[in-house]
Design a protein around this motif. Structure first.
Motif, PDB file in Angstrom:
ATOM      1  N   ILE A  63      58.949  37.234  33.814  1.00  0.00           N
ATOM      2  CA  ILE A  63      58.480  36.331  32.757  1.00  0.00           C
ATOM      3  C   ILE A  63      56.952  36.425  32.647  1.00  0.00           C
ATOM      4  O   ILE A  63      56.400  36.452  31.541  1.00  0.00           O
ATOM      5  N   ALA A  64      56.276  36.485  33.792  1.00  0.00           N
ATOM      6  CA  ALA A  64      54.811  36.593  33.787  1.00  0.00           C
ATOM      7  C   ALA A  64      54.366  37.865  33.072  1.00  0.00           C
ATOM      8  O   ALA A  64      53.396  37.848  32.303  1.00  0.00           O
ATOM      9  N   VAL A  65      55.086  38.966  33.285  1.00  0.00           N
ATOM     10  CA  VAL A  65      54.772  40.225  32.591  1.00  0.00           C
ATOM     11  C   VAL A  65      54.986  40.052  31.095  1.00  0.00           C
ATOM     12  O   VAL A  65      54.126  40.417  30.281  1.00  0.00           O
ATOM     13  N   GLN A  66      56.131  39.488  30.704  1.00  0.00           N
ATOM     14  CA  GLN A  66      56.446  39.290  29.281  1.00  0.00           C
ATOM     15  C   GLN A  66      55.408  38.427  28.581  1.00  0.00           C
ATOM     16  O   GLN A  66      55.075  38.653  27.420  1.00  0.00           O
ATOM     17  N   GLN A  67      54.887  37.439  29.289  1.00  0.00           N
ATOM     18  CA  GLN A  67      53.934  36.505  28.690  1.00  0.00           C
ATOM     19  C   GLN A  67      52.476  36.949  28.855  1.00  0.00           C
ATOM     20  O   GLN A  67      51.564  36.275  28.383  1.00  0.00           O
ATOM     21  N   GLY A  68      52.256  38.058  29.540  1.00  0.00           N
ATOM     22  CA  GLY A  68      50.900  38.573  29.701  1.00  0.00           C
ATOM     23  C   GLY A  68      50.038  37.766  30.657  1.00  0.00           C
ATOM     24  O   GLY A  68      48.812  37.715  30.510  1.00  0.00           O
ATOM     25  N   VAL A  69      50.672  37.138  31.657  1.00  0.00           N
ATOM     26  CA  VAL A  69      49.920  36.300  32.598  1.00  0.00           C
ATOM     27  C   VAL A  69      50.161  36.703  34.053  1.00  0.00           C
ATOM     28  O   VAL A  69      49.919  35.909  34.970  1.00  0.00           O
ATOM     29  N   LEU A  70      50.621  37.921  34.269  1.00  0.00           N
ATOM     30  CA  LEU A  70      50.939  38.361  35.629  1.00  0.00           C
ATOM     31  C   LEU A  70      49.722  38.257  36.545  1.00  0.00           C
ATOM     32  O   LEU A  70      49.826  37.778  37.670  1.00  0.00           O
ATOM     33  N   LYS A  91      55.519  41.539  46.251  1.00  0.00           N
ATOM     34  CA  LYS A  91      54.086  41.254  46.415  1.00  0.00           C
ATOM     35  C   LYS A  91      53.258  42.529  46.257  1.00  0.00           C
ATOM     36  O   LYS A  91      52.207  42.516  45.601  1.00  0.00           O
ATOM     37  N   ILE A  92      53.738  43.614  46.802  1.00  0.00           N
ATOM     38  CA  ILE A  92      53.004  44.889  46.712  1.00  0.00           C
ATOM     39  C   ILE A  92      52.927  45.355  45.261  1.00  0.00           C
ATOM     40  O   ILE A  92      51.848  45.707  44.767  1.00  0.00           O
ATOM     41  N   SER A  93      54.055  45.329  44.561  1.00  0.00           N
ATOM     42  CA  SER A  93      54.038  45.800  43.165  1.00  0.00           C
ATOM     43  C   SER A  93      53.221  44.859  42.288  1.00  0.00           C
ATOM     44  O   SER A  93      52.521  45.306  41.375  1.00  0.00           O
ATOM     45  N   VAL A  98      48.162  44.008  39.222  1.00  0.00           N
ATOM     46  CA  VAL A  98      46.947  43.225  38.979  1.00  0.00           C
ATOM     47  C   VAL A  98      45.707  44.103  39.150  1.00  0.00           C
ATOM     48  O   VAL A  98      44.765  44.026  38.362  1.00  0.00           O
ATOM     49  N   GLU A  99      45.722  44.952  40.149  1.00  0.00           N
ATOM     50  CA  GLU A  99      44.600  45.874  40.350  1.00  0.00           C
ATOM     51  C   GLU A  99      44.418  46.770  39.121  1.00  0.00           C
ATOM     52  O   GLU A  99      43.303  47.025  38.678  1.00  0.00           O
ATOM     53  N   GLN A 100      45.527  47.228  38.553  1.00  0.00           N
ATOM     54  CA  GLN A 100      45.459  48.047  37.333  1.00  0.00           C
ATOM     55  C   GLN A 100      44.892  47.246  36.159  1.00  0.00           C
ATOM     56  O   GLN A 100      44.099  47.767  35.380  1.00  0.00           O
ATOM     57  N   TYR A 101      45.304  45.985  36.010  1.00  0.00           N
ATOM     58  CA  TYR A 101      44.761  45.138  34.940  1.00  0.00           C
ATOM     59  C   TYR A 101      43.250  45.025  35.074  1.00  0.00           C
ATOM     60  O   TYR A 101      42.520  45.124  34.093  1.00  0.00           O
ATOM     61  N   GLU A 102      42.797  44.785  36.311  1.00  0.00           N
ATOM     62  CA  GLU A 102      41.367  44.612  36.533  1.00  0.00           C
ATOM     63  C   GLU A 102      40.595  45.893  36.222  1.00  0.00           C
ATOM     64  O   GLU A 102      39.514  45.841  35.632  1.00  0.00           O
ATOM     65  N   GLN A 103      41.152  47.035  36.586  1.00  0.00           N
ATOM     66  CA  GLN A 103      40.508  48.313  36.271  1.00  0.00           C
ATOM     67  C   GLN A 103      40.491  48.555  34.759  1.00  0.00           C
ATOM     68  O   GLN A 103      39.492  49.021  34.209  1.00  0.00           O
ATOM     69  N   THR A 104      41.581  48.217  34.095  1.00  0.00           N
ATOM     70  CA  THR A 104      41.656  48.368  32.641  1.00  0.00           C
ATOM     71  C   THR A 104      40.629  47.464  31.964  1.00  0.00           C
ATOM     72  O   THR A 104      39.950  47.875  31.018  1.00  0.00           O
TER      73      THR A 104
END
Length: 173
Positions: A63-70, A91-93, A98-104
């Motif tokens: 749900i967090a992924v779908q809503q863009g709040v992961l 937790k790992i995935s 999140v690390e990818q979001y921050e890099q993006t």
């Protein structure tokens, strides 16, 4: 004037009625608690996470992924005591995503800066309409998920600059 009239009328609107009558699932309750904890910099309510099944954690993440709040929800997960956190693989995935979001986010910021300078060097102004450029008003800007950049480009001088049509008309005179 009856102050509740507006609320009664609003409650009859189909979408509002759905929200009013919708009972939250366990994963939805979890996600809202994680977001609340993240935004308010507090520990999530423990009772919401006690005895949670792994499938509920997976659904919460989905749900967090779908809503863009992961990414924002992840901050809430990290505020939970270790024994209430999701299973290790999730937790790992979650952390890697999140690390990818921050890099993006960092790449977007760099691109916006480069684009702005490029346009300025060529006599144009750029206005960012929404997205990354406005994320500085978010509680944690680098947790904002985005997919594109919406910009408006105009001649230096902005709205007061002559349009292409006006320039073309003057050239014809």
């Amino acid at each position: 004037m009856n102050p509740s009239f507006g609320l009664r009328k609003l409650a009859s609107v189909k979408g509002f009625y759905f929200m009013k009558s919708h009972k939250l699932s366990q994963p939805e309750k979890m996600l809202l608690a994680l977001l609340r904890a993240s935004i308010n910099a507090e520990e999530p309510k423990r009772e919401i996470f006690e005895g949670v099944a792994p499938c509920d954690w997976k659904s919460c993440s989905d749900i967090a992924v779908q809503q863009g709040v992961l990414a924002l929800a992840w901050d809430g997960v990290k505020r939970l005591p270790i024994e209430l956190q999701p299973y290790r693989n999730l937790k790992i995935s979650w952390a890697l995503a999140v690390e990818q979001y921050e890099q993006t986010y960092e790449r977007y910021c760099n691109v916006v800066e480069e684009l702005s300078q490029h346009f300025k060097d060529n006599g144009l102004s750029m206005i960012q309409l929404k997205g990354v450029g406005l994320s500085t008003i978010d509680p944690v800007p680098n947790k904002r998920e985005g997919g594109d950049m919406d910009i408006y480009v105009c001649r230096e001088g902005g709205f007061n600059a002559p349009s292409d049509k006006e320039i073309s008309n003057k050239a014809d005179d």
